[in-house]
Design a protein around this motif. Structure first.
Motif, PDB file in Angstrom:
ATOM      1  N   ASP A 104     -16.690 -15.319 -37.967  1.00 19.48           N
ATOM      2  CA  ASP A 104     -15.622 -15.456 -38.957  1.00 19.48           C
ATOM      3  C   ASP A 104     -14.322 -14.842 -38.444  1.00 19.48           C
ATOM      4  OD1 ASP A 104     -16.856 -12.927 -39.197  1.00 19.48           O
ATOM      5  OD2 ASP A 104     -16.365 -12.752 -41.322  1.00 19.48           O
ATOM      6  N   ASP A 105     -14.390 -13.715 -37.764  1.00 27.67           N
ATOM      7  CA  ASP A 105     -13.180 -13.133 -37.161  1.00 27.67           C
ATOM      8  C   ASP A 105     -12.511 -14.143 -36.226  1.00 27.67           C
ATOM      9  OD1 ASP A 105     -13.953 -10.846 -38.464  1.00 27.67           O
ATOM     10  OD2 ASP A 105     -14.077  -9.590 -36.669  1.00 27.67           O
ATOM     11  N   GLU A 106     -13.329 -14.798 -35.436  1.00 29.38           N
ATOM     12  CA  GLU A 106     -12.782 -15.785 -34.499  1.00 29.38           C
ATOM     13  C   GLU A 106     -12.093 -16.932 -35.244  1.00 29.38           C
ATOM     14  OE1 GLU A 106     -16.299 -14.895 -31.207  1.00 29.38           O
ATOM     15  OE2 GLU A 106     -15.864 -16.957 -31.782  1.00 29.38           O
ATOM     16  N   GLY A 107     -12.692 -17.349 -36.342  1.00 26.92           N
ATOM     17  CA  GLY A 107     -12.100 -18.428 -37.120  1.00 26.92           C
ATOM     18  C   GLY A 107     -10.744 -18.064 -37.691  1.00 26.92           C
ATOM     19  N   TRP A 151     -23.090 -15.748 -38.921  1.00 27.52           N
ATOM     20  CA  TRP A 151     -21.976 -14.846 -39.206  1.00 27.52           C
ATOM     21  C   TRP A 151     -21.714 -13.905 -38.029  1.00 27.52           C
ATOM     22  CZ3 TRP A 151     -22.985  -9.451 -40.914  1.00 27.52           C
ATOM     23  CH2 TRP A 151     -21.813  -8.728 -41.109  1.00 27.52           C
ATOM     24  N   LYS A 152     -22.770 -13.234 -37.571  1.00 27.88           N
ATOM     25  CA  LYS A 152     -22.655 -12.235 -36.511  1.00 27.88           C
ATOM     26  C   LYS A 152     -23.558 -12.618 -35.351  1.00 27.88           C
ATOM     27  CE  LYS A 152     -23.105  -7.245 -35.657  1.00 27.88           C
ATOM     28  NZ  LYS A 152     -23.510  -5.928 -36.230  1.00 27.88           N
ATOM     29  N   LYS A 153     -23.063 -12.396 -34.152  1.00 32.59           N
ATOM     30  CA  LYS A 153     -23.844 -12.702 -32.962  1.00 32.59           C
ATOM     31  C   LYS A 153     -24.943 -11.656 -32.761  1.00 32.59           C
ATOM     32  CE  LYS A 153     -19.643 -14.580 -30.867  1.00 32.59           C
ATOM     33  NZ  LYS A 153     -18.641 -14.448 -29.797  1.00 32.59           N
ATOM     34  N   PRO A 154     -26.147 -12.046 -32.264  1.00 33.48           N
ATOM     35  CA  PRO A 154     -26.458 -13.422 -31.907  1.00 33.48           C
ATOM     36  C   PRO A 154     -26.865 -14.281 -33.101  1.00 33.48           C
ATOM     37  CG  PRO A 154     -28.290 -12.014 -31.324  1.00 33.48           C
ATOM     38  CD  PRO A 154     -27.213 -11.110 -31.853  1.00 33.48           C
ATOM     39  N   ASN A 155     -27.701 -13.758 -34.011  1.00 33.62           N
ATOM     40  CA  ASN A 155     -28.238 -14.599 -35.082  1.00 33.62           C
ATOM     41  C   ASN A 155     -28.423 -13.786 -36.359  1.00 33.62           C
ATOM     42  OD1 ASN A 155     -28.580 -16.937 -33.373  1.00 33.62           O
ATOM     43  ND2 ASN A 155     -30.392 -15.943 -32.524  1.00 33.62           N
ATOM     44  N   ALA A 160     -21.071 -18.281 -46.379  1.00 36.77           N
ATOM     45  CA  ALA A 160     -20.082 -19.314 -46.661  1.00 36.77           C
ATOM     46  C   ALA A 160     -18.866 -19.198 -45.753  1.00 36.77           C
ATOM     47  CB  ALA A 160     -19.655 -19.244 -48.127  1.00 36.77           C
ATOM     48  N   ILE A 161     -18.348 -17.987 -45.559  1.00 41.85           N
ATOM     49  CA  ILE A 161     -17.014 -17.871 -44.986  1.00 41.85           C
ATOM     50  C   ILE A 161     -16.938 -18.370 -43.553  1.00 41.85           C
ATOM     51  CG2 ILE A 161     -17.265 -15.454 -44.252  1.00 41.85           C
ATOM     52  CD1 ILE A 161     -14.123 -17.284 -45.631  1.00 41.85           C
ATOM     53  N   GLU A 162     -17.879 -18.006 -42.698  1.00 40.21           N
ATOM     54  CA  GLU A 162     -17.779 -18.443 -41.301  1.00 40.21           C
ATOM     55  C   GLU A 162     -17.945 -19.958 -41.195  1.00 40.21           C
ATOM     56  OE1 GLU A 162     -22.106 -17.185 -41.823  1.00 40.21           O
ATOM     57  OE2 GLU A 162     -20.128 -16.413 -42.405  1.00 40.21           O
ATOM     58  N   ASN A 163     -18.720 -20.539 -42.100  1.00 40.45           N
ATOM     59  CA  ASN A 163     -18.901 -21.985 -42.062  1.00 40.45           C
ATOM     60  C   ASN A 163     -17.701 -22.730 -42.635  1.00 40.45           C
ATOM     61  OD1 ASN A 163     -21.685 -22.781 -40.956  1.00 40.45           O
ATOM     62  ND2 ASN A 163     -22.107 -20.966 -42.209  1.00 40.45           N
ATOM     63  N   GLU A 164     -17.067 -22.181 -43.648  1.00 33.86           N
ATOM     64  CA  GLU A 164     -15.815 -22.760 -44.136  1.00 33.86           C
ATOM     65  C   GLU A 164     -14.742 -22.708 -43.043  1.00 33.86           C
ATOM     66  OE1 GLU A 164     -14.477 -21.287 -47.947  1.00 33.86           O
ATOM     67  OE2 GLU A 164     -16.530 -20.876 -48.539  1.00 33.86           O
ATOM     68  N   ASP A 211     -21.608 -16.238 -51.991  1.00 32.07           N
ATOM     69  CA  ASP A 211     -21.280 -15.610 -50.718  1.00 32.07           C
ATOM     70  C   ASP A 211     -22.082 -16.126 -49.535  1.00 32.07           C
ATOM     71  OD1 ASP A 211     -19.643 -13.646 -49.376  1.00 32.07           O
ATOM     72  OD2 ASP A 211     -21.472 -12.483 -49.084  1.00 32.07           O
ATOM     73  N   GLY A 212     -23.323 -16.572 -49.768  1.00 36.35           N
ATOM     74  CA  GLY A 212     -24.111 -17.009 -48.611  1.00 36.35           C
ATOM     75  C   GLY A 212     -25.486 -17.502 -48.986  1.00 36.35           C
TER      76      GLY A 212
END
Length: 361
Positions: A104-107, A151-155, A160-164, A211-212
Motif C-alpha cells: 500500500d505504501d508503494e501504491g 498488504w505486507k511482504k512477503p504474504n 481493501a486498501i492495497e488492492n484499491e 477493512d479487509g
C-alpha cells in the motif's frame, strides 16, 4: 460633488460585498493557499519528506500539493516534486525506487508521481510510477482468497486498501501508456483486480467497504467486518473513474456512485461533516484518511457531476476553515471541530478537502 463621490463609494463597496458573497470559489482557493503555506513549513528538503508524519503520508502530501498547484495554476512547487523524487530515495529516511515492505505504501507513491506527471508532463515521474507498479505486481497471489495483492511482504494481510491502490495505479497507467501493448497490459491488470475485488465480499450490503478479509481458511475468505474507514470508500472512487475512462462500462460509475452516496450517508454527522466511525485518531494514519475520500470524491465528480458531492465538498471545506483551524492556519483531526493539534498528516488531509471545494469552480 462630495455627496456624489460618497454615494459612488458606497455603491462600489456594496457591489464588492455582493461579489464576495456570490464568489465562494475565491474563498476556497484562499483557504487552500493558507493550508499549503502552513503545510510546507514541515517539508524537509534533506529527506524530501514532511516532518511530523510518516512515509506514506508524505506521498499523500505530495499529491495534495500537486492538486493545489493545478487549481492555483502555479509552478511554484515544481522544485519540491523534483527534490522529493531524488531525496526520498537517497535520504536517511528514504527507500530506493520507493519500494519497501508494504504494497500500500508503494501504491501511494505511485499515485503521487502520476499526479506529478499530469501536472508537469515530466516523464520521469510516470516512469517512477510504472517501476513501482512492476514491484506491486509481485504481491499478487492466488493461493489465498483466489487473488488480490498482499498488504505486507512477503504474504501478510489481504486488505481493501492495497488492492484499491493496485487497481487505481493500473488503470491510471493504462490511461497514460505510450504504446498499445503497455496499455493492454495495465488494463488487463486493472480488470483482473476489479473482478477479484468486486467478488471478494469486502463491499458490504450497505455499499461500504470493510477493512479487509479473514483468510484463516484461504479457500473461503470472508469479509472481516473491519471498520469502514473513509479512505477505503475514497480510493475506489478514483480507481473506478480511471478504469471507466480506460474501458467504459456503465456498471463502474454506478458502483462508484453507490459507494460515494453510502459514505456520505453513513460517515457524516447531522451537518454533513465527514468523520470516522472509529474513535481512533492518534498517530499519522487515521488523520490522513478523510482527505483521501474528499479528493477522490471530486475525481468522481469531475467525470460524473453530482450536486450531493458538491454540497459535501463545500460544507466540509467551510467547516474546516470555521471550526477546525488555529491562528496559524493549521487544521486538526475533527473537521466538525474543535481543533486538536497540528501535524503534516492532518494538514495535508485538510488541504485535500479544501482543494476539492476549490476545484468545483
Amino acid at each position: 460633488m462630495i455627496k456624489r463621490i460618497a454615494v459612488r463609494n458606497l455603491l462600489s463597496a456594496a457591489l464588492l460585498c455582493i461579489c464576495a458573497l456570490s464568489s465562494p470559489a475565491q474563498d476556497f482557493r484562499a483557504y487552500s493557499k493558507a493550508a499549503v503555506d502552513s503545510l510546507q513549513q514541515w517539508y524537509t528538503p534533506q529527506t524530501g519528506l514532511y516532518n511530523t508524519t510518516g512515509w506514506w503520508n508524505s506521498a499523500n502530501a505530495i499529491t495534495a500539493l500537486a492538486n493545489y498547484s493545478r487549481i492555483a495554476h502555479t509552478k511554484k512547487y515544481r522544485s519540491i516534486f523534483k527534490n522529493t523524487l531524488h531525496a526520498a530515495q537517497t535520504g536517511p529516511k528514504g527507500a530506493p525506487g520507493f519500494i519497501n515492505s508494504y504494497y500500500d505504501d508503494e501504491g501511494w507513491w505511485a499515485l503521487a508521481w502520476i499526479d506529478a506527471y499530469d501536472l508537469t508532463h515530466d516523464r520521469r515521474y510516470l516512469q517512477t510510477a510504472a517501476s513501482i507498479f512492476t514491484n506491486m505486481q509481485s504481491g499478487w497471489d492466488t493461493t489465498a482468497c483466489g487473488g488480490g495483492v498482499w498488504w505486507k511482504k512477503p504474504n501478510h494481510g489481504k486488505n481493501a486498501i492495497e488492492n484499491e491502490l493496485f487497481l487505481d495505479v493500473a488503470a491510471s497507467l493504462a490511461n497514460r501508456a505510450r504504446t498499445p501493448e503497455q496499455r493492454a497490459d495495465y488494463l488487463a491488470w486493472a480488470q483482473k483486480e476489479w473482478a477479484w475485488f468486486r467478488a471478494s465480499g469486502m463491499i458490504n450490503s450497505d455499499h461500504l467497504i470493510n477493512d479487509g478479509l479473514n483468510y484463516r481458511d484461504p479457500g473461503h475468505c470472508t469479509n472481516n467486518g473491519g471498520n469502514t474507514w473513509s479512505y477505503n470508500q475514497g480510493v475506489i472512487l478514483g480507481a473506478l473513474t480511471e478504469l471507466n475512462k480506460a474501458a467504459p462500462d456503465p456498471t463502474l460509475p454506478a458502483t462508484a456512485e453507490a459507494i460515494a452516496l453510502a459514505a456520505i450517508d453513513h460517515l457524516t454527522d447531522a451537518n454533513g461533516i465527514l468523520h470516522e466511525t472509529s474513535p481512533a485518531h492518534t498517530g499519522g494514519d487515521v488523520p490522513q484518511f478523510k482527505g483521501i475520500f474528499s479528493r477522490n470524491l471530486m475525481l468522481l465528480n469531475e467525470a460524473f457531476p453530482n450536486p450531493r458531492y458538491q454540497s459535501f465538498a463545500r460544507a466540509n471545506a467551510q467547516n474546516l476553515w470555521t471550526n477546525d483551524r488555529d491562528a496559524a492556519n493549521h487544521f486538526g483531526f475533527y473537521w466538525a471541530g474543535p481543533f486538536d493539534l497540528a501535524d503534516a498528516s492532518r494538514q495535508s488531509s485538510a488541504l485535500d478537502a479544501l482543494n476539492a471545494a476549490a476545484a468545483l469552480h
